[in-house]
Motif scaffolding. Structure first.
Motif, PDB file in Angstrom:
ATOM      1  N   ALA A  20       1.910   7.956   2.267  1.00 59.43           N
ATOM      2  CA  ALA A  20       2.092   7.048   1.136  1.00 59.43           C
ATOM      3  C   ALA A  20       2.073   7.752  -0.214  1.00 59.43           C
ATOM      4  O   ALA A  20       2.488   7.177  -1.212  1.00 59.43           O
ATOM      5  CB  ALA A  20       1.017   5.973   1.172  1.00 59.43           C
ATOM      6  N   SER A  21       1.601   8.993  -0.241  1.00 60.27           N
ATOM      7  CA  SER A  21       1.546   9.728  -1.499  1.00 60.27           C
ATOM      8  C   SER A  21       1.700  11.222  -1.239  1.00 60.27           C
ATOM      9  O   SER A  21       1.201  11.741  -0.245  1.00 60.27           O
ATOM     10  CB  SER A  21       0.213   9.473  -2.201  1.00 60.27           C
ATOM     11  OG  SER A  21       0.093  10.256  -3.368  1.00 60.27           O
ATOM     12  N   GLY A  51      -0.775   4.130   3.274  1.00 57.09           N
ATOM     13  CA  GLY A  51      -0.609   3.014   2.356  1.00 57.09           C
ATOM     14  C   GLY A  51      -0.995   1.738   3.075  1.00 57.09           C
ATOM     15  O   GLY A  51      -0.789   1.618   4.282  1.00 57.09           O
ATOM     16  N   ARG A  63      -3.745   2.026  -6.466  1.00 55.06           N
ATOM     17  CA  ARG A  63      -2.371   2.418  -6.126  1.00 55.06           C
ATOM     18  C   ARG A  63      -2.207   3.924  -6.300  1.00 55.06           C
ATOM     19  O   ARG A  63      -2.834   4.534  -7.159  1.00 55.06           O
ATOM     20  CB  ARG A  63      -1.355   1.716  -7.023  1.00 55.06           C
ATOM     21  CG  ARG A  63      -1.275   0.233  -6.779  1.00 55.06           C
ATOM     22  CD  ARG A  63      -0.029  -0.358  -7.443  1.00 55.06           C
ATOM     23  NE  ARG A  63       0.042  -1.772  -7.221  1.00 55.06           N
ATOM     24  CZ  ARG A  63       0.593  -2.341  -6.160  1.00 55.06           C
ATOM     25  NH1 ARG A  63       1.150  -1.595  -5.238  1.00 55.06           N
ATOM     26  NH2 ARG A  63       0.620  -3.651  -6.027  1.00 55.06           N
ATOM     27  N   TYR A  64      -1.342   4.486  -5.466  1.00 53.26           N
ATOM     28  CA  TYR A  64      -0.962   5.886  -5.642  1.00 53.26           C
ATOM     29  C   TYR A  64      -0.026   5.956  -6.840  1.00 53.26           C
ATOM     30  O   TYR A  64       0.895   5.157  -6.958  1.00 53.26           O
ATOM     31  CB  TYR A  64      -0.273   6.428  -4.397  1.00 53.26           C
ATOM     32  CG  TYR A  64      -1.177   6.477  -3.192  1.00 53.26           C
ATOM     33  CD1 TYR A  64      -2.217   7.401  -3.126  1.00 53.26           C
ATOM     34  CD2 TYR A  64      -1.011   5.597  -2.136  1.00 53.26           C
ATOM     35  CE1 TYR A  64      -3.068   7.444  -2.034  1.00 53.26           C
ATOM     36  CE2 TYR A  64      -1.852   5.634  -1.029  1.00 53.26           C
ATOM     37  CZ  TYR A  64      -2.873   6.563  -0.993  1.00 53.26           C
ATOM     38  OH  TYR A  64      -3.716   6.599   0.081  1.00 53.26           O
ATOM     39  N   MET A  69       2.406   2.632  -4.120  1.00 55.88           N
ATOM     40  CA  MET A  69       1.974   1.979  -2.899  1.00 55.88           C
ATOM     41  C   MET A  69       0.470   1.716  -2.980  1.00 55.88           C
ATOM     42  O   MET A  69      -0.270   2.479  -3.595  1.00 55.88           O
ATOM     43  CB  MET A  69       2.287   2.873  -1.692  1.00 55.88           C
ATOM     44  CG  MET A  69       2.512   2.099  -0.423  1.00 55.88           C
ATOM     45  SD  MET A  69       3.094   3.152   0.927  1.00 55.88           S
ATOM     46  CE  MET A  69       4.729   3.572   0.354  1.00 55.88           C
ATOM     47  N   ALA A  71      -3.314   1.735  -2.321  1.00 59.52           N
ATOM     48  CA  ALA A  71      -4.279   2.667  -1.733  1.00 59.52           C
ATOM     49  C   ALA A  71      -5.624   1.989  -1.530  1.00 59.52           C
ATOM     50  O   ALA A  71      -6.492   2.519  -0.861  1.00 59.52           O
ATOM     51  CB  ALA A  71      -4.449   3.883  -2.637  1.00 59.52           C
TER      52      ALA A  71
END
Length: 108
Positions: A20-21, A51, A63-64, A69, A71
């Protein structure tokens, strides 16, 4: 099946994606935190953070930065609260700060 029901109905989140990151930078309640994303002899690392998504009545609290997305997901109803992160708190370089922020929110 039971673990997915618990996550959805009790913790109020669903899984969304792995990887996700890439940066590992997380924003939680206006503060910026950094994940350790490479192996380290002194800290737990999270090389591929997940995520997650909020379910009905919960919100994305973290969020990232690079992908936006979720977190972290939080939910409250009266005195009942949940707060879930998609990464281990021990992998945050500012562990004390994020831990205290989470505890404050859970007990306010």
């Amino acid at each position: 099946r039971a673990d997915k029901l618990f996550a959805t109905n009790t913790l109020r989140y669903t899984t969304k994606a792995s990887r996700a990151s890439h940066s590992g930078v997380v924003r939680l309640w206006g503060k910026r935190y950094t994940l350790v994303t490479t192996p380290d002899a002194f800290m737990l690392h999270t090389s591929i953070p997940d995520g997650i998504s909020p379910t009905e009545h919960s919100v994305a609290s973290a969020r990232y930065e690079d992908t936006r997305m979720s977190a972290g997901v939080s939910w409250k109803n009266g005195n009942a609260r949940t707060l879930v992160f998609s990464f281990p708190l021990e992998s945050i370089t500012q562990f004390d700060s994020i831990y205290l922020s989470a505890l404050r929110w859970l007990t306010e």
